[in-house]
Design a protein around this motif. Structure first.
Motif, PDB file in Angstrom:
ATOM      1  N   ALA A  50      57.420 -33.145   8.076  1.00  0.00           N
ATOM      2  CA  ALA A  50      57.606 -32.055   9.038  1.00  0.00           C
ATOM      3  C   ALA A  50      58.491 -32.492  10.198  1.00  0.00           C
ATOM      4  O   ALA A  50      59.329 -31.717  10.684  1.00  0.00           O
ATOM      5  CB  ALA A  50      56.244 -31.593   9.560  1.00  0.00           C
ATOM      6  N   PHE A  51      58.340 -33.729  10.644  1.00  0.00           N
ATOM      7  CA  PHE A  51      59.157 -34.234  11.752  1.00  0.00           C
ATOM      8  C   PHE A  51      60.487 -34.796  11.263  1.00  0.00           C
ATOM      9  O   PHE A  51      61.501 -34.702  11.956  1.00  0.00           O
ATOM     10  CB  PHE A  51      58.369 -35.286  12.528  1.00  0.00           C
ATOM     11  N   GLU A  52      60.483 -35.352  10.072  1.00  0.00           N
ATOM     12  CA  GLU A  52      61.717 -35.881   9.492  1.00  0.00           C
ATOM     13  C   GLU A  52      62.763 -34.779   9.356  1.00  0.00           C
ATOM     14  O   GLU A  52      63.955 -35.004   9.616  1.00  0.00           O
ATOM     15  CB  GLU A  52      61.413 -36.492   8.122  1.00  0.00           C
ATOM     16  N   LYS A  53      62.338 -33.592   8.960  1.00  0.00           N
ATOM     17  CA  LYS A  53      63.319 -32.536   8.693  1.00  0.00           C
ATOM     18  C   LYS A  53      63.665 -31.714   9.933  1.00  0.00           C
ATOM     19  O   LYS A  53      64.540 -30.849   9.864  1.00  0.00           O
ATOM     20  CB  LYS A  53      62.830 -31.627   7.568  1.00  0.00           C
ATOM     21  N   ASN A  54      62.999 -31.974  11.057  1.00  0.00           N
ATOM     22  CA  ASN A  54      63.334 -31.251  12.279  1.00  0.00           C
ATOM     23  C   ASN A  54      64.546 -31.915  12.924  1.00  0.00           C
ATOM     24  O   ASN A  54      64.489 -33.085  13.301  1.00  0.00           O
ATOM     25  CB  ASN A  54      62.158 -31.247  13.258  1.00  0.00           C
ATOM     26  N   PRO A  55      65.663 -31.216  13.064  1.00  0.00           N
ATOM     27  CA  PRO A  55      66.892 -31.848  13.556  1.00  0.00           C
ATOM     28  C   PRO A  55      66.810 -32.328  14.996  1.00  0.00           C
ATOM     29  O   PRO A  55      67.629 -33.143  15.428  1.00  0.00           O
ATOM     30  CB  PRO A  55      67.945 -30.749  13.401  1.00  0.00           C
ATOM     31  N   ARG A  56      65.823 -31.859  15.743  1.00  0.00           N
ATOM     32  CA  ARG A  56      65.717 -32.247  17.148  1.00  0.00           C
ATOM     33  C   ARG A  56      64.888 -33.519  17.346  1.00  0.00           C
ATOM     34  O   ARG A  56      64.944 -34.138  18.407  1.00  0.00           O
ATOM     35  CB  ARG A  56      65.119 -31.092  17.947  1.00  0.00           C
ATOM     36  N   ASN A  79      60.191 -41.687  -0.211  1.00  0.00           N
ATOM     37  CA  ASN A  79      60.656 -40.363   0.195  1.00  0.00           C
ATOM     38  C   ASN A  79      61.908 -40.404   1.060  1.00  0.00           C
ATOM     39  O   ASN A  79      62.416 -39.355   1.458  1.00  0.00           O
ATOM     40  CB  ASN A  79      59.534 -39.626   0.936  1.00  0.00           C
ATOM     41  N   GLY A  80      62.393 -41.602   1.353  1.00  0.00           N
ATOM     42  CA  GLY A  80      63.635 -41.733   2.104  1.00  0.00           C
ATOM     43  C   GLY A  80      63.560 -41.197   3.516  1.00  0.00           C
ATOM     44  O   GLY A  80      64.511 -40.565   3.998  1.00  0.00           O
ATOM     45  N   PHE A  81      62.449 -41.453   4.192  1.00  0.00           N
ATOM     46  CA  PHE A  81      62.282 -40.966   5.565  1.00  0.00           C
ATOM     47  C   PHE A  81      63.060 -41.873   6.516  1.00  0.00           C
ATOM     48  O   PHE A  81      62.544 -42.866   7.030  1.00  0.00           O
ATOM     49  CB  PHE A  81      60.809 -40.922   5.940  1.00  0.00           C
ATOM     50  N   GLY A  82      64.292 -41.502   6.800  1.00  0.00           N
ATOM     51  CA  GLY A  82      65.186 -42.351   7.573  1.00  0.00           C
ATOM     52  C   GLY A  82      64.905 -42.378   9.059  1.00  0.00           C
ATOM     53  O   GLY A  82      65.398 -43.263   9.768  1.00  0.00           O
ATOM     54  N   LYS A  83      64.109 -41.422   9.568  1.00  0.00           N
ATOM     55  CA  LYS A  83      63.815 -41.410  11.002  1.00  0.00           C
ATOM     56  C   LYS A  83      62.646 -42.320  11.378  1.00  0.00           C
ATOM     57  O   LYS A  83      62.402 -42.539  12.570  1.00  0.00           O
ATOM     58  CB  LYS A  83      63.506 -39.987  11.467  1.00  0.00           C
ATOM     59  N   VAL A  84      61.920 -42.818  10.385  1.00  0.00           N
ATOM     60  CA  VAL A  84      60.775 -43.682  10.683  1.00  0.00           C
ATOM     61  C   VAL A  84      61.294 -45.042  11.139  1.00  0.00           C
ATOM     62  O   VAL A  84      61.926 -45.766  10.374  1.00  0.00           O
ATOM     63  CB  VAL A  84      59.848 -43.838   9.464  1.00  0.00           C
TER      64      VAL A  84
END
Length: 274
Positions: A50-56, A79-84
């Motif tokens: 949910a947070f990964e896909k939020n552009p902000r 899952n390739g969560f690059g923001k973590v």
């Protein structure tokens, strides 16, 4: 209302802290609920996504316990969560896990104006409008929380011998049920926790309570939540969660649905026989 910050809203980090360190004793101690699959996806994956896909949202920190840490890291990679940016250990209580994350951010040099959204991993279906509402609210307030209006009359009680009795009945329009994320300017939530650390009776169940109790002059804005922002607490919540997941992801075939619900209820019955 607090004064608006002189810092441009788009120029500060927006960090999501996903708390996945609970041991879920009311669920199944041998089967961590963060890792339970709902709608074909682990609960913790729903929340991080949910947070990964939020552009902000610029960065995500995940807080775990030793029981789930390795598997959560594997799921993040898969899952390739690059923001973590980090997966860090939690503490004995929820507030300890939050403070571990805040200390990690402080050590990394995050600015005081940064926006920090703290979310319970076991609320897998948080809506994007609630996340955005938190980010927007922090342009005017130092703190905000997602909540839904109570449709029931709320009773505030006190003890009278061995029985609870009603002390007061708040007006229903003023009563809400707190959800997450709960959002803060970084300096504000750090200050609240610093003050709380001096209180030997400090045992909050959420982060908003820390600000309300220890920074009473700091208003906390309400951001609209949804009934589907369910907190998965016991096995009885799983069928409800499955229905929400299906509404989001699309219906299963009849055989898929039958097989999935059979597995859910079989696990519930196994727990009841323990």
């Amino acid at each position: 209302m607090c004064e608006k910050s002189s810092v441009s809203p788009s120029s500060v980090p927006v960090v999501a802290v996903v708390l996945a360190a609970g041991f879920g004793t009311r669920f199944d101690p041998d089967n961590p609920k963060q890792l339970v699959s709902v709608g074909g996806k682990e609960i913790v994956v729903w929340s991080i996504e949910a947070f990964e896909k939020n552009p902000r949202v610029t960065d995500v920190i995940v807080v775990v316990n030793a029981q789930v840490g390795d598997e959560v890291e594997r799921l993040i990679d898969a899952n390739g969560f690059g923001k973590v940016r980090a997966v860090i250990p939690g503490g004995a209580e929820r507030s300890d896990s939050t403070q571990n994350a805040l200390q990690m951010l402080a050590d990394a040099g995050i600015p005081g104006e940064a926006k920090v959204l703290i979310h319970d991993a076991v609320r897998p279906f948080v809506e994007q409008h609630s996340i955005n509402g938190c980010i927007d609210a922090l342009d005017e307030f130092e703190a905000a929380t997602v909540a839904v209006a109570s449709t029931d009359t709320v009773l505030l009680t006190e003890d009278l011998g061995d029985r609870k009795v009603i002390r007061t009945v708040p007006d229903r329009p003023n009563t809400f049920r707190a959800q997450t994320p709960q959002a803060f300017r970084f300096a504000t939530i750090r200050k609240a926790y610093a003050q709380a650390d001096d209180d030997p009776d400090f045992h909050p169940t959420d982060d908003t309570r820390v600000v309300v109790d220890y920074l009473p002059d700091t208003p906390v804005a309400i951001v609209a939540g949804t009934e589907t922002n369910l907190k998965i607490t016991t096995l009885a919540d799983i069928p409800v969660a499955e229905n929400i997941a299906e509404a989001i992801s699309g219906p299963r075939t009849r055989e898929e649905a039958k097989e999935r619900m059979h597995a859910v209820f079989a696990e519930a019955f196994k727990q009841m026989r323990r």
